[in-house]
Motif scaffolding. Sequence first.
Motif, PDB file in Angstrom:
ATOM      1  N   ASP A   1       0.832  -1.196   0.000  1.00  0.00           N
ATOM      2  CA  ASP A   1       0.000   0.000   0.000  1.00  0.00           C
ATOM      3  C   ASP A   1       0.873   1.255   0.000  1.00  0.00           C
ATOM      4  O   ASP A   1       1.220   1.780   1.060  1.00  0.00           O
ATOM      5  N   PRO A   2       1.227   1.759  -1.187  1.00  0.00           N
ATOM      6  CA  PRO A   2       2.093   2.937  -1.254  1.00  0.00           C
ATOM      7  C   PRO A   2       1.450   4.184  -0.656  1.00  0.00           C
ATOM      8  O   PRO A   2       2.153   5.036  -0.122  1.00  0.00           O
ATOM      9  N   VAL A   3       0.127   4.300  -0.716  1.00  0.00           N
ATOM     10  CA  VAL A   3      -0.537   5.478  -0.138  1.00  0.00           C
ATOM     11  C   VAL A   3      -0.349   5.485   1.372  1.00  0.00           C
ATOM     12  O   VAL A   3      -0.004   6.509   1.968  1.00  0.00           O
ATOM     13  N   ARG A   4      -0.575   4.338   2.009  1.00  0.00           N
ATOM     14  CA  ARG A   4      -0.394   4.253   3.461  1.00  0.00           C
ATOM     15  C   ARG A   4       1.052   4.554   3.841  1.00  0.00           C
ATOM     16  O   ARG A   4       1.306   5.263   4.818  1.00  0.00           O
ATOM     17  N   ASP A   5       2.009   4.031   3.071  1.00  0.00           N
ATOM     18  CA  ASP A   5       3.423   4.310   3.341  1.00  0.00           C
ATOM     19  C   ASP A   5       3.730   5.798   3.209  1.00  0.00           C
ATOM     20  O   ASP A   5       4.443   6.372   4.029  1.00  0.00           O
ATOM     21  N   TYR A   6       3.161   6.417   2.175  1.00  0.00           N
ATOM     22  CA  TYR A   6       3.382   7.851   1.943  1.00  0.00           C
ATOM     23  C   TYR A   6       2.818   8.669   3.104  1.00  0.00           C
ATOM     24  O   TYR A   6       3.486   9.543   3.663  1.00  0.00           O
ATOM     25  N   LEU A   7       1.574   8.364   3.488  1.00  0.00           N
ATOM     26  CA  LEU A   7       0.945   9.103   4.586  1.00  0.00           C
ATOM     27  C   LEU A   7       1.662   8.849   5.905  1.00  0.00           C
ATOM     28  O   LEU A   7       1.782   9.759   6.733  1.00  0.00           O
TER      29      LEU A   7
END
Length: 196
Positions: free
Chosen positions: A6-12
């Motif tokens: 989950d790149p979005v979760r990692d980014y956030l």
Amino acid sequence: MKTSADPVRDYLSAVEREASALPADRRQELLADLAEHIEVTRAERPEAALGEILAELGDPRAIAATALAEAGTGAAGAPAAGGAAPAPRRGKVHPLVPLLMIVLSLPFVMVLSEQPGPLFGGLFRIVGAVLLCTSVHWTAVQKTTGVLLTAVLPSVVIATWNLSSDASGGPVLLPNLVMLALMSAAAAWLWKVRRA
């Protein structure tokens, strides 16, 4: 090296780590705004790669540094030099700009019905929606409502009207005027509820 599913979760999570000096409510608002912006951008540009969208947002450190500077806190979370924290700096774009871009996109398309009118009108609407989503003048709920009423709903209604009308094109003035009224009312509401 392990990659995340989950790149979005990692980014956030990276933004949250970098912005740990922010007050918890402001940090959560920042994360909600970023998540909403990512979701809206993915809906508006389904062909865009997720990595491209995250890259457009910028480096998590830069986002956190900007949020910390706007909140008037240093790296340690203390008020800026001089004792009292300065008033948070509002967004660089005046709140009227995204509203005008969104509302004026439809008359632009109506007046210039041939190319490049629809292209520029669509571009105005997308840029206006992005500016609205990234603005500090509205809450996440207000931004979502504003984007749905001023960008998504008019596009869906006009596309549905065009697909359901006969090959001759039919009269499109009525749905355009209805959408213009809806977009103007939503923009007026957004202007009224904006943060000072």
